[in-house]
Design a protein around this motif. Structure first.
Motif, short mmCIF file in Angstrom:
data_model
loop_
_atom_site.label_atom_id
_atom_site.label_comp_id
_atom_site.label_asym_id
_atom_site.label_seq_id
_atom_site.Cartn_x
_atom_site.Cartn_y
_atom_site.Cartn_z
N ARG A 201 0.82 -1.21 0.00
CA ARG A 201 0.00 0.00 0.00
C ARG A 201 0.86 1.27 0.00
N LEU A 202 2.09 1.13 0.49
CA LEU A 202 3.00 2.28 0.56
C LEU A 202 3.79 2.47 -0.73
N ALA A 203 3.56 1.62 -1.73
CA ALA A 203 4.34 1.68 -2.97
C ALA A 203 4.35 3.05 -3.64
N PRO A 204 3.21 3.77 -3.73
CA PRO A 204 3.27 5.10 -4.35
C PRO A 204 4.22 6.05 -3.61
N ILE A 205 4.24 5.97 -2.27
CA ILE A 205 5.16 6.82 -1.50
C ILE A 205 6.59 6.35 -1.70
N GLY A 206 6.78 5.03 -1.70
CA GLY A 206 8.11 4.49 -1.96
C GLY A 206 8.62 4.88 -3.33
N THR A 207 7.71 4.97 -4.30
CA THR A 207 8.08 5.37 -5.66
C THR A 207 8.69 6.76 -5.68
N VAL A 208 8.08 7.67 -4.94
CA VAL A 208 8.60 9.05 -4.86
C VAL A 208 10.04 9.02 -4.38
N GLY A 209 10.31 8.26 -3.32
CA GLY A 209 11.65 8.21 -2.77
C GLY A 209 12.65 7.54 -3.68
N ILE A 268 3.09 -6.22 -12.66
CA ILE A 268 4.17 -5.66 -13.48
C ILE A 268 4.52 -4.26 -13.03
N GLN A 269 3.50 -3.44 -12.75
CA GLN A 269 3.78 -2.06 -12.34
C GLN A 269 4.40 -2.00 -10.96
N LEU A 270 3.99 -2.90 -10.05
CA LEU A 270 4.60 -2.93 -8.72
C LEU A 270 6.05 -3.38 -8.82
N ALA A 271 6.33 -4.33 -9.70
CA ALA A 271 7.70 -4.79 -9.89
C ALA A 271 8.59 -3.67 -10.40
N PHE A 272 8.06 -2.86 -11.29
CA PHE A 272 8.83 -1.73 -11.85
C PHE A 272 9.26 -0.78 -10.74
N VAL A 273 8.38 -0.56 -9.79
CA VAL A 273 8.68 0.38 -8.70
C VAL A 273 9.54 -0.25 -7.63
N SER A 274 9.16 -1.44 -7.17
CA SER A 274 9.84 -2.05 -6.02
C SER A 274 11.19 -2.65 -6.37
N ARG A 275 11.38 -3.04 -7.64
CA ARG A 275 12.61 -3.68 -8.09
C ARG A 275 12.88 -4.98 -7.32
N SER A 276 11.81 -5.68 -6.95
CA SER A 276 11.96 -6.92 -6.19
C SER A 276 10.92 -7.94 -6.65
N SER A 277 11.40 -9.02 -7.27
CA SER A 277 10.48 -10.09 -7.70
C SER A 277 9.85 -10.77 -6.49
N VAL A 278 10.65 -10.99 -5.45
CA VAL A 278 10.13 -11.65 -4.26
C VAL A 278 9.12 -10.75 -3.55
N GLY A 279 9.43 -9.45 -3.45
CA GLY A 279 8.49 -8.53 -2.82
C GLY A 279 7.17 -8.43 -3.56
N MET A 388 14.59 -1.30 -12.74
CA MET A 388 13.13 -1.17 -12.77
C MET A 388 12.54 -1.94 -13.95
N MET A 389 13.11 -1.73 -15.13
CA MET A 389 12.59 -2.40 -16.31
C MET A 389 12.93 -3.89 -16.29
N ARG A 390 14.13 -4.21 -15.77
CA ARG A 390 14.52 -5.62 -15.68
C ARG A 390 13.55 -6.40 -14.81
N THR A 391 13.20 -5.85 -13.65
CA THR A 391 12.33 -6.55 -12.71
C THR A 391 10.91 -6.68 -13.25
N ALA A 392 10.44 -5.64 -13.94
CA ALA A 392 9.11 -5.73 -14.56
C ALA A 392 9.06 -6.88 -15.56
N THR A 393 10.15 -7.05 -16.32
CA THR A 393 10.23 -8.15 -17.27
C THR A 393 10.28 -9.49 -16.55
N ASN A 394 11.05 -9.55 -15.46
CA ASN A 394 11.11 -10.78 -14.66
C ASN A 394 9.71 -11.23 -14.25
N VAL A 395 8.96 -10.31 -13.67
CA VAL A 395 7.65 -10.64 -13.12
C VAL A 395 6.65 -11.00 -14.22
#
Length: 435
Positions: A201-209, A268-279, A388-395
């Motif tokens: 739920r905090l992903a949009p705020i995390g994206t800013v950072g 896919i969009q969450l992966a782009f931001v978080s850069r974590s497949s496991v997350g 960011m793009m690599r992880t989106a592709t992974n997911v």
């Protein structure tokens, strides 16, 4: 007796702020704040962005170790509920390998066509040895832990996967005797996934950072030096995600690629931001099930893929990076080296471990090819933007393979697949604004 009706006040209309729109807003604000911090030299803003981004990533990592262990354990034991479990597992692994080979081939082709290391102005002196390195000996001997605690404290995902796999297979052998442990594992997994939803739920705020820190730290000048390489990674990833995957869905699975992206887009969009497949794994599993993949099979394929299936980080990126570094250090690569790159990409992808960054996988590739490990230092500065793009592709790949396998095995719910959309998931936030 008559009763007069009391006029009802009209219900207030509400506008739901979709999660994807929250992410886009975070991206825009991140770029804006990062540019301000960089151009105006606002140190407190840069520090704030770093703290926000680091906190978000740390929260994701906090759940990684137990999440991976219990997800793999439960996923292996869930296979007993699926007909032809061994066949499904082998087909999943086969398609992981096929798509990885295609991805590494695209990475090599783009690198050979564009020569990303030429004209950058970078020299071998600009490189430095990475803090973490990988070799085949480290990879093979590092699978088995020395104790059961260290893999969790040091976040060695590969060793955690090994222990979870052993525990899962042992539970299958024990049968009914292991049921109390499995019930506990399933409850703990649900608890962890629920807690991780709060972090998501905090992903949009995390994206800013995260985006703000990348812009404030590196700026556009540095990106300019790596323009060709950056473009290559994004173009290669886009070709795999929006070219190869749709082609396989249409020709092999015989389902609509558009419907796939409608259903898989939240992950896919969450992966782009978080850069974590496991997350991103809980979201990936939910969207995969929503696309009609049976829950019992999805609960195996998605966690397995989140720790081993990395078309972006372990196929496209190492291929391009090897060519880039070889050109900087003036090392000639031949057919043998390109075959080795493909081999490492398919076999060693578990070294990426589903976490942010692909340093270990890259050093494993370079050491296999005999390229200087100092080359990793050339790419560290630009890595967050590439990741960011690599992880989106992974997911995307981690979701597309279960769909393909399910369709070919005749267990895909076509009705559910056709109804899949990019609407919010059950536990995914949508901010309501009173109109």
């Amino acid at each position: 007796m008559s009763v007069s009706a009391t006029p009802q006040a009209p219900a207030k209309a509400s506008f739901k702020f979709p999660f994807w729109a929250q992410i886009i807003t975070g991206l825009v604000l991140g770029v804006l704040f990062g540019w301000l911090a960089k151009s105006q030299d606002i140190s407190w803003l840069k520090t704030t962005l770093e703290q926000v981004g680091d906190t978000f990533v740390q929260l994701l990592k906090l759940a990684v170790a137990p999440l991976v262990f219990f997800a793999i354990l439960v996923s292996i034991t869930n296979l007993r509920k699926v007909n032809n479990a061994a066949r499904l597992a082998s087909r999943t692994l086969l398609w992981f390998m096929i798509t990885s080979l295609i991805a590494v081939g695209i990475g090599l082709a783009i690198g050979l066509l564009t020569n990303p290391g030429a004209g950058t102005g970078l020299t071998p002196q600009d490189g430095k040895l990475p803090k973490k390195t990988g070799s085949w000996i480290d990879f093979l001997t590092g699978i088995v832990p020395t104790d059961v605690v260290t893999p969790f404290t040091e976040l060695n995902v590969l060793q955690i996967v090994f222990m979870a796999a052993v525990a899962g297979i042992a539970a299958l052998q024990l049968g009914a005797k292991a049921q109390p442990v499995l019930s506990l594992a399933e409850s703990v997994l649900e608890l962890l996934q629920k807690a991780l939803w709060w972090v998501i739920r905090l992903a949009p705020i995390g994206t800013v950072g995260l985006i703000g820190t990348a812009i404030a730290t590196y700026g556009w000048d540095l990106i300019g030096k790596y323009a060709t390489f950056t473009a290559d990674v994004y173009v290669g990833s886009a070709l795999v995600m929006f070219g190869v995957y749709p082609l396989l869905l249409a020709t092999v699975a015989k389902v609509s690629p558009v419907q796939f992206f409608k259903g898989a887009w939240p992950a896919i969009q969450l992966a782009f931001v978080s850069r974590s497949s496991v997350g991103t794994m809980p979201v990936t599993q939910k969207v995969t099930e929503r696309l009609g993949v049976p829950k019992e099979y999805a609960s195996f394929a998605v966690p397995f893929g989140a720790t081993t299936k990395m078309d972006g980080c372990a196929a496209i990126y190492p291929a391009l990076a090897a060519i880039f570094i070889a050109q900087i250090f003036d090392v000639q690569l031949g057919i043998k080296e390109y075959v080795l790159i493909a081999f490492v990409s398919v076999i060693g992808s578990a070294a990426t471990a589903g976490l942010t960054g692909a340093t270990v996988m890259l050093t494993l590739t370079l050491s296999t090819l005999g390229l200087p490990l100092e080359g990793v230092g050339l790419l560290m500065a630009i890595d967050p933007i590439l990741d960011m793009m690599r992880t989106a592709t992974n997911v995307a790949g981690q979701a597309v393979v279960p769909v393909i396998v399910s369709a070919r095995e005749g267990i895909l719910d076509k009705e559910a697949y056709g109804a899949a959309s990019s609407s919010p998931l059950d536990e995914r936030p949508a901010v309501a604004v009173a109109a």
